[in-house]
Design an enzyme around this catalytic site. Structure first.
Site, short mmCIF file in Angstrom:
data_model
loop_
_atom_site.label_atom_id
_atom_site.label_comp_id
_atom_site.label_asym_id
_atom_site.label_seq_id
_atom_site.Cartn_x
_atom_site.Cartn_y
_atom_site.Cartn_z
N ILE A 61 0.85 -1.19 0.00
CA ILE A 61 0.00 0.00 0.00
C ILE A 61 0.89 1.24 0.00
CG2 ILE A 61 -1.83 1.25 1.22
CD1 ILE A 61 -2.61 -1.41 2.52
N GLU A 101 1.56 -3.78 5.75
CA GLU A 101 0.72 -3.27 4.66
C GLU A 101 1.05 -3.97 3.35
OE1 GLU A 101 4.17 -0.22 5.00
OE2 GLU A 101 2.97 -1.45 6.34
#
Length: 333
Positions: free
Chosen positions: A211, A253
């Site tokens: 991300i 992430e």
């Protein structure tokens, strides 16, 4: 003078019991006692069978005719024992369709082994519930030449135990936050997929997603909103990927996917579609809306790849190249 004794009438005397009659009486009394004891044993056996939470059964192997089924059948299967005794196909009709082949073939092994233990399969009760059974079956040891071959067994309801096992497995293999595979389970499955692809000579692609600017999302909107971002990205991943693809969260992430049988061109299309799906997600926090993007690295199986680690390394390097080139893109390595 001689006095004669008066004549007295003959008085019949009681005859002693005849030996045959006495023996008959004793035999009748003994038989009555045996009947009473047999009746007591039958009542005890009947009460025990009712209380046992397992189905005891016996079938004639040649005809598959059900010779006996215990009272627990109706309680566990939710079906009529009379129907089963009339037609053995009632058992087949109750087995879960996905488990029917296994249930029948594993039962047939009793002819070779004499006993088959711990067969586990699912049934569907009359009201639609799915229950797990652990079934054990044996050939009747008192086999008489020329007489029917009788197979007996016991099926125990293990639904609660099985559900607990499945839940423990889910907890051990699933990332709690996103409900995707956790890192350990993902790489176990990925290595198996890699080995299969090498043996079968089929395509395989490894996709790595990170991300973009996730720290800024947490700092700006808070960790609860960051968790929501992770959950929805995981949902997008599961929605876009094909059945049989692997998807998991392997870091804070960072997500990864393995695409078995997926050629490089198709894998690139999948990655691009996933990136667009994620970018289209809309998040809202205290009246402010925002979007997120991901940088992706893609690697496809090559002849010189000896382990999954080589694909992972190329995908990782490609993902960092995507970050360097401006993020929100897919780079194939």
């Amino acid at each position: 003078m001689v006095h004669e004794k008066p004549c007295l009438p003959d008085v019949p005397t009681a005859e002693p019991p005849r030996p045959a009659a006495a023996a008959t009486l004793l035999a009748l009394m003994h038989a009555q006692g045996e009947v009473e004891r047999l009746s007591e044993r039958e009542q005890l056996l009947s009460s025990l069978l009712v209380s046992v939470n397992a189905v005891l059964w016996a079938i004639d192997w040649e005809t598959r005719r059900v010779l006996y089924v215990s009272p627990a059948y109706e309680r566990i299967f939710g079906r009529s024992a009379g129907l089963l005794l009339a037609d053995h196909r009632e058992w087949r009709n109750s087995v879960h369709p996905e488990d029917l082949d296994y249930a029948e073939h594993s039962l047939a092994r009793v002819l070779e082994q004499g006993a088959v233990e711990d067969r586990e399969y699912r049934i569907i009760t009359a009201d639609g519930q799915i229950r797990w059974l652990c079934d054990k079956c044996y050939i009747n040891q008192q086999v008489v030449p020329g007489e029917p071959l009788i197979v007996v067994g016991m099926a125990e309801d293990i639904t609660e135990k099985k559900l607990l096992e499945l839940e423990l497995h889910r907890l051990a293999t699933t990332d709690v936050l996103t409900q995707s595979s956790n890192r350990r389970h993902f790489f176990e499955c990925a290595n198996q997929a890699f080995d299969n692809a090498c043996v079968q000579g089929t395509a395989l692609a490894f996709l790595l997603l990170d991300i973009d600017d996730f720290k800024d999302i947490n700092d700006t909107y808070g960790h609860l909103e960051g968790d929501q971002v992770l959950r929805r990205i995981a949902e997008s991943g599961r929605g876009v990927l094909r059945r049989g693809d692997l998807f998991g969260r392997i870091g804070g992430e960072e997500f990864a996917a393995v695409l078995p049988g997926c050629a490089p061109e198709m894998a690139l299309q999948v990655a691009e579609r996933l990136g667009k799906e994620i970018q289209a997600l809309l998040f809202s926090y205290e009246g402010r809306e925002f979007n997120v993007t991901v940088s992706q690295g893609l690697a496809s199986l090559r002849e010189d790849d000896s382990t999954l680690d080589s694909l992972f390394a190329r995908a990782d390097a490609a993902m960092y190249e995507a970050k360097r080139l401006g993020k929100n893109r897919v780079i194939a390595g």
